[in-house]
Design an enzyme around this catalytic site. Structure first.
Site, PDB file in Angstrom:
ATOM      1  CG  HIS A  77      46.320  38.040  46.672  1.00 21.48           C
ATOM      2  ND1 HIS A  77      45.711  39.272  46.828  1.00 21.48           N
ATOM      3  CD2 HIS A  77      45.474  37.137  47.244  1.00 21.48           C
ATOM      4  CE1 HIS A  77      44.555  39.118  47.470  1.00 21.48           C
ATOM      5  NE2 HIS A  77      44.388  37.831  47.708  1.00 21.48           N
ATOM      6  CG  ASP A 102      31.153  36.521  25.756  1.00 21.11           C
ATOM      7  OD1 ASP A 102      32.004  36.023  24.992  1.00 21.11           O
ATOM      8  OD2 ASP A 102      29.960  36.661  25.446  1.00 21.11           O
TER       9      ASP A 102
END
Length: 430
Positions: free
Chosen positions: A160, A380
């Protein structure tokens, strides 16, 4: 409450490998902004994806190597500036991302059946490094776990300190794009620089920044709340809100007050949290939530910027008013907190961190992290979209997660003390 699933130990048949960029990349030091290296962001954003069919590990490694040529800082290493752990920078040395293969005896259907409630055993799905501190962990760690039925679980951990939620979605979508369409170019090219977020000279702290301020008059009560949340056994609560349920919440504020789905749901969760915990009426509580500042800055952050481009919106109220008023009251506070984020407020925050190196006051605060509406659930890699996308673990922060197959729905996931979990879930349900 929804059931969970215990994950057995993973079988690691191969040693972890470092995947490096597949071409020459710049070798330099990358400046991290004051927003990037705030202490409360020194952790990894950990995502979990469940797929019906596995993708060959060699294919994933090759495409990762290709995408790291574009996102080369993620193959670098964090380091402290001049030995001062208060400030970090990134050594873009191309050392590589850690890639791990494993297998597990569970099936896709088994995991899917208990997928709404993470537990500590889920952490086995991400390789654990024996590291002294956060800085020594590679900015990108990936584990691919092959399931007995031919499916796979993909877990990613991204630092982060280098990247925010929007940036993680941008990177992961780029990786999936290159995997499924290896000869095509990226739809968005990354912008690496953070100099646009440097502090001003001289520093100009022009805003109050209530997210950093703790009220001295309520310290005993807020400290007791903090101790209660840390000492009690925490259990995850997960509730999914359909578009029609979100509309119900929004209707409580109309016709005179228009609000977004996030504003309505955030206010509802905040109020439910305060009621379930039975907080003292005199206590002032905060709701902290990320606000994308990219388009609020002047000039706007460049397209493709994937560093931390958010600040914390801060709504604040006495518990008595929050739980005693209708839903509209909390929504107005959330809207006001969102609308207060401007170029000047962001610049003032950057200057404040430069001067004081403070951290947000979390002692009597609910923190919401928005993971929905980022396209994270559409990843995907060539074998279809995930059956489940969510968090690897359930921490004390509240997550707004996407719902696979329904862009306008939200799943609220948050861990609360076990003794109030059922009550919190009941208050959440519309």
């Amino acid at each position: 409450m929804k059931k969970s699933i215990e994950i057995p130990d993973c079988d690691y048949t191969k040693e972890p490998v470092l995947v490096t960029p597949n071409g020459q990349t710049p070798n330099h030091t990358l400046y991290l902004s004051n927003i990037d290296d705030q202490r409360f962001l020194r952790f990894s954003i950990r995502y979990l994806y469940l797929y019906k069919r596995s993708v060959a590990p060699a294919t994933l490694r090759a495409s990762l190597s290709a995408v790291l040529r574009e996102y080369y800082p993620l193959a670098g290493r964090l380091r402290a500036v001049g030995g001062d752990s208060e400030k970090l920078e990134l050594d873009c040395n191309g050392e590589g991302a850690l890639f791990v293969e494993a297998s597990s005896a569970i099936s896709v259907d088994q995991f899917l059946d208990g997928s709404q409630r993470p537990n500590k055993s889920w952490r086995k799905l991400l390789y654990r490094l024996d590291s002294q501190n956060f800085i020594s962990i590679p900015p990108l760690v990936i584990q691919v776990t092959h399931l007995r039925c031919g499916g796979m679980i993909l877990c990613t951990a991204l630092s982060h300190s280098l990247i925010d939620g929007i940036g993680t979605a941008q990177f992961l979508q780029a990786w999936a794009h290159i995997t499924s369409k290896p000869n095509s170019s990226l739809p968005i090219h990354p912008f690496h620089g953070r100099n646009v977020l440097k502090p001003r000279i001289p520093l100009q702290i022009t805003s109050a920044h209530s997210e950093f301020t703790c009220h001295a008059t309520q310290q005993p009560a807020s400290s007791l709340l903090d101790q209660f949340l840390r000492c009690e056994e925490l259990v995850p609560v997960s509730v999914t809100f359909t578009p029609s349920q979100i509309l119900q919440l929004k209707k409580l504020c109309i016709p005179s007050l228009k609000c977004t789905s996030f504003e309505a749901l955030a206010a509802h969760v905040w109020r439910s949290w305060a009621v379930a915990l039975d907080l003292p009426f005199s206590l002032r509580v905060k709701l902290l939530f990320s606000v994308n500042a990219r388009s609020r800055l002047k000039p706007e952050l460049p397209k493709g910027f994937y560093g931390n481009g958010f600040v914390l919106g801060c709504a604040e109220s006495a518990v008595e008013e929050l739980v005693g008023s209708n839903e509209r009251y909390g929504v107005e506070l959330v809207k006001e907190a969102k609308e207060s984020v401007s170029d000047e407020r962001v610049r003032s925050l950057i200057d404040l961190i430069e001067e004081k190196r403070g951290s947000p006051d979390l002692s009597a605060s609910l923190v919401i992290s928005q993971w929905s509406k980022l396209g994270l659930e559409e990843l995907d890699f060539g074998e279809g979209r995930p059956l489940h996308m969510g968090s690897l673990a359930s921490e004390i922060y509240c997550l707004f997660l996407p719902v696979v197959g329904d862009f306008h729905a939200f799943t609220v996931l948050m861990s609360v003390p076990e003794k109030v979990a059922e009550k919190f879930e009941q208050y959440l349900k519309v």
